[in-house]
Every structure is written in structure tokens, then in C-alpha cells.
Design an enzyme around this catalytic site. Sequence first.
Site, PDB file in Angstrom:
ATOM      1  N   CYS A  48       0.799  -1.236   0.000  1.00  0.00           N
ATOM      2  CA  CYS A  48       0.000   0.000   0.000  1.00  0.00           C
ATOM      3  C   CYS A  48       0.831   1.284   0.000  1.00  0.00           C
ATOM      4  CB  CYS A  48      -0.935   0.036   1.221  1.00  0.00           C
ATOM      5  SG  CYS A  48      -1.674  -1.559   1.640  1.00  0.00           S
ATOM      6  N   CYS A  51       1.722   3.684  -3.127  1.00  0.00           N
ATOM      7  CA  CYS A  51       0.752   4.633  -3.685  1.00  0.00           C
ATOM      8  C   CYS A  51       0.225   5.622  -2.635  1.00  0.00           C
ATOM      9  CB  CYS A  51      -0.430   3.889  -4.299  1.00  0.00           C
ATOM     10  SG  CYS A  51       0.056   2.988  -5.785  1.00  0.00           S
ATOM     11  N   HIS A  52       0.037   5.163  -1.388  1.00  0.00           N
ATOM     12  CA  HIS A  52      -0.634   6.018  -0.397  1.00  0.00           C
ATOM     13  C   HIS A  52       0.329   6.751   0.532  1.00  0.00           C
ATOM     14  CE1 HIS A  52      -4.598   4.416  -1.501  1.00  0.00           C
ATOM     15  NE2 HIS A  52      -3.985   3.252  -1.616  1.00  0.00           N
ATOM     16  N   MET A 102      -7.776   2.287  -7.899  1.00  0.00           N
ATOM     17  CA  MET A 102      -7.348   1.360  -6.842  1.00  0.00           C
ATOM     18  C   MET A 102      -7.512  -0.070  -7.371  1.00  0.00           C
ATOM     19  SD  MET A 102      -6.858   0.662  -3.441  1.00  0.00           S
ATOM     20  CE  MET A 102      -7.166  -0.768  -2.404  1.00  0.00           C
ATOM     21  N   HIS A 338       6.395  11.289 -10.850  1.00  0.00           N
ATOM     22  CA  HIS A 338       6.619   9.837 -10.745  1.00  0.00           C
ATOM     23  C   HIS A 338       7.731   9.396 -11.693  1.00  0.00           C
ATOM     24  CE1 HIS A 338       5.295   5.933  -9.265  1.00  0.00           C
ATOM     25  NE2 HIS A 338       5.400   5.469 -10.508  1.00  0.00           N
ATOM     26  N   HIS A 380       1.550   7.347 -17.315  1.00  0.00           N
ATOM     27  CA  HIS A 380       2.577   6.444 -16.774  1.00  0.00           C
ATOM     28  C   HIS A 380       3.522   6.079 -17.914  1.00  0.00           C
ATOM     29  CE1 HIS A 380       4.582   3.062 -14.881  1.00  0.00           C
ATOM     30  NE2 HIS A 380       4.104   3.466 -13.724  1.00  0.00           N
TER      31      HIS A 380
END
Length: 560
Positions: A48, A51-52, A102, A338, A380
Site C-alpha cells: 500500500c 501509492c498512499h 485502486m 513519478h 505512466h
Amino acid sequence: MTRRGIWYAGFFALAALPLTIGSAFGQGTTALTAEEKAQAKKIYFERCAGCHGVLRKGATGKNLEPHWTKTLKDGTKLEGGTTKLGTGRLEKIIGYGTEGGMVNFDDILTKEEINLMARYIQETPDVPPEYSFKETLDSWKVIVPVEQRPKKQMNNINLKNVFSVTLRDTGEVALIDGDTKEIRSIVKTGYAVHISRLSASGRYVYVIGRDGRLSLIDLWMEKPAVVAEVKIGFDARSVDTSKFKGFEDKYAVAGSYWPPQYVIMDGDTLKPRKVVGTRGMTVDGEYHPEPRVASIVASFTKPEWVINIKETGQILLVDYSDIENLKTTTIGSAKFLHDGGWDASKRYFLVAANASNKIAAVDTKTGKLAALVDVAKIPHPGRGANFVHPKFGPVWATGHLGADVVTLISTPSEEKQYAKYKDNNWKVVQEIKHVPGNLFVKTHPKSKHFWADSPQNPDKDLAESVAVWDMADLSKPKAILNVAKDSGLPETKAVKRAVHPEYSADGKEVWISLWGGKTDQSAIVVYDDATLKVKKVITDPKMITPTGKFNVYNTQHDIY
Ligand code: DHE
């Protein structure tokens, strides 16, 4: 045990503990036992945090602090008009995923683990410990000192065409001979290895694990092996080397997600030289406690690294010509930086601000932001792909996780023949129809083809396939190749996601990984780029969860 010891144990050293959810769940309470908390911490880190964020402030993924995740008793309305999250709803989100991007975890986590995570994220996040220069230095190991290393290449491998292949879930890298397709060496590296990058000379491979372990592989050894290691943080994704003339193979730099910092090291030993923190203000002027280091790339124009700071949206140009007196140019762009890559001229670096749906372009010659381009949802690019479009001239391409297109952005060129395309520069000139869930696109200067995967697409067939376009006619894919079927591997419960097209050094082959189940024997399928026919299926009992592949020559010279 020290606080750091507890975190460390929680992250990496914990064997699967039995779950004791029973009565706690039945009674609707979220309370976690110490064992549950340790297990949840480990799952959170592995699945997790990327991403979070460790502090759960959100980036590519949503904010997961208790004010969002707990049942709201005060009637506050959340997205979609709901006043409740809480265990039941969180279990559904974790299990089945959301349209917002998600992914579903019902095939990765057990029901009990999903319940555990739904309760864990309602607790206040713990702040992990810091990691100092001294600790970085204490973790440093030289396995083969420089003076004991070969003075010339001791094997008969065509080093230009070696592929460094991430075996994600075994924490290893396979070095595969691109000419013979033989696995020459499998080396132990960090946990869930992320990327490989090359020294300017092409002799050394640098491999970064998600656990922050950086491994240095010497390709000149009879059997290429790890010659030095260092732990640069608790959670990491990026590494690069010094590539400017006069600094070849001198330094390496690795970025850490936690703590938010980057580390400069000697290139041939990984001896840490400097740690620099990245905490600070976002481009919106707010302080952020966890601005993680995302992509890093070495400039060919100046002795500089482009270091992209995710949460703040600040792009750093770090001048490594004098690391004792480090000079940094800070360029504000857009939040959630990113991955990214060079344009064809290698003057401009284009990086996705993924959750902002933008591409930022930095001019490494002037040290300024060249453009901020609005694109479709969640770009991406990996490193993107460059080619000359028949109508619009030089373009750089990015795929999208959240949209069904590949975006082509016109890039400047100093070549006279492309002067007529100047008015297109930094505009989206075309969106090619693809499918959502795309992670990587690729082409090669010697190829006529453009490849895109779609491993995150919920449809099994699409996740197991790649699309190939003829760059002379981009109106529709020339072929959809089902890589899982082409591999001839037996059916498995887990989807075999076709991921990360990578060219051979001569641009004649394209290698695609099949990212299968955690314990399933998998494969890399090698296609002839001209005929799109399978040339070879590279498989082995040790070929488990192959994902990224880095061709030495193409990575050394940033060819894509
Ligand atoms: Fe990656 C590149 C971060 C999940 C495969 N990934 C990168 C980069 C970053 C990053 C910052 C750019 C590095 C650079 O250029 O210096 N990746 C993250 C995450 O935070 C994320 C979303 C979640 C996580 O927990 O890690 C994530 N990445 C994945 C995967 O699940 C992938 C598909 C499979 C795997 O191996 O883990 C994956 N990421 C890759 C690959 C690259 C990459 C293959 C390099 C692409 C290239 O061609 O250079």
C-alpha cells in the site's frame, strides 16, 4: 527493542503470523492486537505504501488517514455522498478496487488480511524512524574491493546485449545473455527489486530494492556478481549514476521514499558521501512531511542529476561537480511526480505528475521548466518512447493507467529538417486509442514499431497481451499479441500480466515479461520486431515474477 528495530521487524523480518480477528471483527471494533498490527504494517509496506505513502497522506492513491477511513458519525459527506467508510466499506474497496484506479486485492490478500487492513488503516499512522548518514555508512559493505576486481572483462558475454531482469517477488535479478538467451547469473538483491541502471561505461549495474538495499553488480567478473551493497533508506525506488564527461562511473545517487531523502555514493564502491533530505514546501506552498524521491536521471549536458520529488512537485537539478558544496536548482512543476524519460535530443526530461494528469518538461540546458502539458488521466510513461511522427515530427509518447489512450507530445529539435514542426512543440498532437491499465511504452530508433502493454487492465486477456502499432500508420494497432498464450506456459490461477517491452541492443527484438503468481514458474517472451513472431521463450524454474528488464546498451545510453 528500539523503535527502529520494531519498524524494521514489522517491515521485513516478520514471518506470516496467524491472524486473530475473531471476536474483534464480530463485535465491530477496529482494535488490533500487537501481532495483528505488526502483520498489517508489513502488508501495508509491501502493498500500500507505494501509492498512499507511509504517513498515508496520499499521492497516486487516496489519503488514508483516520479522518477519511473511520466511520464518520458526524454526518460529514464523503465523495459520492456517503457519510460512512469504516471496516465494511473499506473491505469492499480493498477487495474489489475502485474505478478511480485502486486495484483489487481479493486475489492477493486473504479475506482475513483484507479485514485486518481495513481495520489497520482506521488507526493513526505511526511515524517511522529516520535513517542517518551514520546508519547508511554502517550498512555499507564492499564484498569485492576494487583492487581485487578484474582489470578487463573475464567472460565471453556480449555485455552490450545483457538484460538485467527484475525477479520481483524473489528479491533477485537475472542477468540474461541477449545473444544466446541463457541466464548467466541470478544474484540476490533487495526486497521486491525495482529498477536497474547502468554506469556510464556499461561495466556496473546498480539495482535498487524496495527495502532500500542498493546492490552493485560487476559485469566484468567471470560470473557477474554483487561487489558492494548499501542500505540507503527503508523504502526506495530509484537510482542513477554520473554520466557527464569526466565523471563517468564516479558517483551513484539513490532516492528514498522513506525517509524522504537521497544519498550520493562513490560509483565503484557505494561508499556513502552525502545524504540530502527532501522535506519542504509543495508547489502550492504547503509543508509536506513525506516528499518521496521518485525518478532520477543523469544529464548528459551538465554534471547534474534530475531528481523528481513526488509530493512537492519540485524538480531538483543537483550539480555533482562539487559534492562538498552541493548546488541545487529547484524547479516548481506539478504535484505527484513519478516516472519519466528524455526526449530524443536528451536536452529535455519529461516526467509524469501522475495524479495531477500532467507531464512536466525540464530544459536541462537552461535549468528551467520548459512546459507543463495537460494530458489524460494518470500518465505512466516508464521512460516514454521517442519517434518521428509522419505528420507532427519528433514526439515523445506516454501511456496512461487511467485512460484508454497513448499521448504523443511534440518535442523541440535543433535539426533543420524538423524546424517546420516548431509550432507543435509541447502540444499534445495525437492521442492513439489503446486501453486503460497501460504501464510501459517502447520503441527503438531502428524500429518501425511502437509497443504498449496493459498489465493493469482488469480484463485478463488484455492484461496478458501487448499492442503493436506501425508508426507510419497509428490509426489502429497493427497487432494484439497475447503473450501468455504465445509463451506456451500452462494455465495458472494468477493472471500472467504481460509487462515492460524492452528492445535488444540492435533494436531487432522485443522482450516482454510475464508477471505471474508469486510462486509460479514464468517466462520472458522474445519477439522478432520485424515479423512480430515469437523468437524464443526464456523460462526456468527460477524465473519467478519477472517484471522490468534493462538492456545494458539501451539503458546506458538512454535509448527509448
Ligand atoms: Fe515502479 C519505475 C515507483 C509499482 C515496475 N517505479 C519506477 C519509478 C518510480 C516507481 C519512482 C521511476 C524510477 C526511475 O526512473 O528512477 N512503482 C513505483 C511505485 O511507487 C509503485 C506505484 C508502487 C510500489 O509500491 O512500488 C510502483 N513498478 C510498480 C510495479 O508494481 C511494477 C509494475 C512491477 C515491479 O517490478 O514492481 C513496477 N517501475 C517498474 C519498472 C520501472 C519502474 C519496470 C522502470 C521502467 C523503465 O523502463 O525505466
